[in-house]
Design a protein around this motif. Sequence first.
Motif, PDB file in Angstrom:
ATOM      1  N   UNK A  67       1.088  -1.134   0.133  1.00  0.00           N
ATOM      2  CA  UNK A  67       0.407  -0.009  -0.980  1.00  0.00           C
ATOM      3  C   UNK A  67       0.317   1.460  -0.002  1.00  0.00           C
ATOM      4  N   UNK A  68       1.669   1.014   0.792  1.00  0.00           N
ATOM      5  CA  UNK A  68       2.811   2.615   0.842  1.00  0.00           C
ATOM      6  C   UNK A  68       3.617   2.475  -0.437  1.00  0.00           C
ATOM      7  N   UNK A  69       3.851   1.351  -1.115  1.00  0.00           N
ATOM      8  CA  UNK A  69       4.299   2.010  -2.727  1.00  0.00           C
ATOM      9  C   UNK A  69       3.731   2.073  -3.941  1.00  0.00           C
ATOM     10  N   UNK A  70       2.303   1.514  -3.485  1.00  0.00           N
ATOM     11  CA  UNK A  70       1.471   2.643  -4.670  1.00  0.00           C
ATOM     12  C   UNK A  70       0.786   3.811  -4.139  1.00  0.00           C
ATOM     13  N   UNK A  71       0.936   4.279  -2.797  1.00  0.00           N
ATOM     14  CA  UNK A  71       0.488   5.571  -2.084  1.00  0.00           C
ATOM     15  C   UNK A  71       1.705   6.815  -3.108  1.00  0.00           C
ATOM     16  N   UNK A  73       2.392   6.127  -6.395  1.00  0.00           N
ATOM     17  CA  UNK A  73       2.748   6.096  -7.566  1.00  0.00           C
ATOM     18  C   UNK A  73       2.037   8.297  -8.513  1.00  0.00           C
ATOM     19  N   UNK A  74       2.454   8.419  -8.814  1.00  0.00           N
ATOM     20  CA  UNK A  74       1.050  10.277  -8.686  1.00  0.00           C
ATOM     21  C   UNK A  74       1.232  10.032 -10.625  1.00  0.00           C
ATOM     22  N   UNK A  75       0.422  11.167 -11.171  1.00  0.00           N
ATOM     23  CA  UNK A  75       0.660  10.703 -13.290  1.00  0.00           C
ATOM     24  C   UNK A  75       2.096  11.677 -13.318  1.00  0.00           C
ATOM     25  N   UNK A  76       2.973  11.940 -12.721  1.00  0.00           N
ATOM     26  CA  UNK A  76       4.103  12.233 -13.088  1.00  0.00           C
ATOM     27  C   UNK A  76       5.402  11.044 -13.033  1.00  0.00           C
ATOM     28  N   UNK A  77       5.016  10.502 -12.205  1.00  0.00           N
ATOM     29  CA  UNK A  77       5.738   9.568 -12.241  1.00  0.00           C
ATOM     30  C   UNK A  77       5.199   8.498 -13.557  1.00  0.00           C
ATOM     31  N   UNK A  78       4.421   8.153 -13.322  1.00  0.00           N
ATOM     32  CA  UNK A  78       3.609   6.950 -14.604  1.00  0.00           C
ATOM     33  C   UNK A  78       4.112   7.802 -16.023  1.00  0.00           C
ATOM     34  N   UNK A  79       4.143   9.212 -16.252  1.00  0.00           N
ATOM     35  CA  UNK A  79       4.601   9.219 -17.757  1.00  0.00           C
ATOM     36  C   UNK A  79       6.608   8.986 -17.400  1.00  0.00           C
ATOM     37  N   UNK A  80       6.967   8.995 -16.580  1.00  0.00           N
ATOM     38  CA  UNK A  80       8.195   8.204 -16.313  1.00  0.00           C
ATOM     39  C   UNK A  80       9.164   7.257 -15.692  1.00  0.00           C
ATOM     40  N   UNK A  81       8.891   6.666 -16.563  1.00  0.00           N
ATOM     41  CA  UNK A  81       9.475   4.812 -15.767  1.00  0.00           C
ATOM     42  C   UNK A  81      10.256   4.576 -15.283  1.00  0.00           C
ATOM     43  N   UNK A  83      11.955   6.775 -12.935  1.00  0.00           N
ATOM     44  CA  UNK A  83      11.702   7.898 -11.496  1.00  0.00           C
ATOM     45  C   UNK A  83       9.637   7.050 -11.215  1.00  0.00           C
ATOM     46  N   UNK A  84       9.469   6.306 -12.226  1.00  0.00           N
ATOM     47  CA  UNK A  84       8.567   5.499 -11.141  1.00  0.00           C
ATOM     48  C   UNK A  84       9.016   4.218 -10.755  1.00  0.00           C
ATOM     49  N   UNK A  85       9.695   3.821 -10.957  1.00  0.00           N
ATOM     50  CA  UNK A  85      10.912   2.940 -10.789  1.00  0.00           C
ATOM     51  C   UNK A  85      11.459   3.236  -9.256  1.00  0.00           C
ATOM     52  N   UNK A  86      12.209   4.124  -9.577  1.00  0.00           N
ATOM     53  CA  UNK A  86      12.634   4.617  -8.485  1.00  0.00           C
ATOM     54  C   UNK A  86      12.105   4.858  -7.326  1.00  0.00           C
ATOM     55  N   UNK A  87      10.708   5.993  -7.079  1.00  0.00           N
ATOM     56  CA  UNK A  87      10.060   5.955  -6.807  1.00  0.00           C
ATOM     57  C   UNK A  87       9.494   4.490  -5.550  1.00  0.00           C
ATOM     58  N   UNK A  88       8.816   3.415  -6.158  1.00  0.00           N
ATOM     59  CA  UNK A  88       8.326   2.635  -5.304  1.00  0.00           C
ATOM     60  C   UNK A  88       9.693   1.391  -4.987  1.00  0.00           C
ATOM     61  N   UNK A  89      10.553   1.729  -5.624  1.00  0.00           N
ATOM     62  CA  UNK A  89      11.920   1.123  -5.013  1.00  0.00           C
ATOM     63  C   UNK A  89      12.090  -0.145  -5.738  1.00  0.00           C
ATOM     64  N   UNK A  97      13.028  -7.818 -13.273  1.00  0.00           N
ATOM     65  CA  UNK A  97      13.128  -6.442 -14.170  1.00  0.00           C
ATOM     66  C   UNK A  97      11.691  -5.351 -14.127  1.00  0.00           C
ATOM     67  N   UNK A  98      12.161  -4.195 -14.022  1.00  0.00           N
ATOM     68  CA  UNK A  98      10.438  -3.415 -13.984  1.00  0.00           C
ATOM     69  C   UNK A  98      10.400  -3.521 -15.412  1.00  0.00           C
ATOM     70  N   UNK A  99      11.188  -2.940 -16.211  1.00  0.00           N
ATOM     71  CA  UNK A  99      10.381  -3.245 -18.124  1.00  0.00           C
ATOM     72  C   UNK A  99       9.719  -4.678 -18.354  1.00  0.00           C
ATOM     73  N   UNK A 100       9.193  -5.238 -17.654  1.00  0.00           N
ATOM     74  CA  UNK A 100       8.341  -6.634 -17.887  1.00  0.00           C
ATOM     75  C   UNK A 100       7.608  -5.771 -17.602  1.00  0.00           C
ATOM     76  N   UNK A 101       7.096  -5.293 -16.882  1.00  0.00           N
ATOM     77  CA  UNK A 101       5.921  -4.285 -16.133  1.00  0.00           C
ATOM     78  C   UNK A 101       6.033  -3.372 -16.209  1.00  0.00           C
ATOM     79  N   UNK A 102       6.330  -2.511 -17.649  1.00  0.00           N
ATOM     80  CA  UNK A 102       6.172  -1.295 -18.084  1.00  0.00           C
ATOM     81  C   UNK A 102       5.699  -1.256 -18.518  1.00  0.00           C
TER      82      UNK A 102
END
Length: 265
Positions: A67-71, A73-81, A83-89, A97-102
Motif C-alpha cells: 500500500x505504501x508503494x502504491x501511494x 505513484x503519481x501521474x508524473x511518475x507514471x509518465x517517467x518509467x 522515475x517510477x521504478x525509483x520512487x517505488x523502490x 526487471x521493471x521493464x517487464x511490468x512497464x
Amino acid sequence: MERFATLLLCLSVTSAAAEPLTDLNALAGADVVILGEVHDNPSHHLWQAEAMLSLAPSAVVFEMLSPDQAARITPEGLADPEMLADVIGWSDSGWPDFELYQPVFEALGEAAIFGAALPYGDVRAAVNDGAAALFSGDASVFGLDQPLPDDQQTLREAMQAEAHCNALPAALLPVMVEAQRLRDAGFAARVLEALEQTGGPVVLITGNGHARTDWAVPAMIALAAPDVAVLSIGQFESEPTEDVPFDLWRVTDPALREDPCAAFR
C-alpha cells in the motif's frame, strides 16, 4: 527463492473447468478480473496491458506493490518509467526487471492503484503462528480459521515441495501453505476494498498461483462476498493437458530463464 517458488506454483495446475481465451470481450461484465501471470514472462505482461486497455478498470490491485508503494505513484511518475521504478523502490523488491511490468503501468489510464503486498514480517510470522493469527481483520471471513481439507493440504504441500526444488524439510511444507493462505486472503481483502471504493471493475495483477479458482483469491472472494462476480485468467507457457483451475486461460511461448534448481544440485 520466494519469487521462484511462486513461479513454479503458478505452473502447477490441476483439475477444474476452464476454457481457452479467444476474445478480450470475454472479460467484460465481471466486477473483478484477475489477470494471472508467470512473473518473468514478458508476453504475459504485454497481454495484461492489452486486457487492461480493453477493460478500462476503475482500480488495479498489484501483488507486487505494498500500500505504501502504491501511494507513492503519481501521474508524473507514471509518465517517467525510470522515475517510477525509483520512487517505488522496484530494484530492491525482488521482482523481475521493471521493464517487464512497464506495459502494465502504462495501461493504467485513470485507474486507482492499490498495493496488496503484505509486510514481509507478517508473512514470515504466519509460518510459525498460522494465517489466522496474522490476518488483519476477521480471519473467519476468508476461512483462515478453518483447516484445509486433507486432500487439499496434501496437494498443496506437494506443490510447495516441488516449487522449492524438493529442497525443503518436510516439516516446513505445512507452514509454507499457511503463508500462502495469508497472502491469498490479503489480496482478496484488498480487491474487495478497491471494489467498494471505486465501484469496479477491479483488475488484480498477480501470479497464476494466486489466481486459482479452487482455493486462492477467487475462492476467498466467493466466500467473503458471494455476490461479487469474479473472472480469473491463467497464463501458461505450454498447452494444458488437463482442465485447469481458472475460468479462462491462454498460452504463450516460455520465457528464457536459467534452471532455478541448478543451485541445489
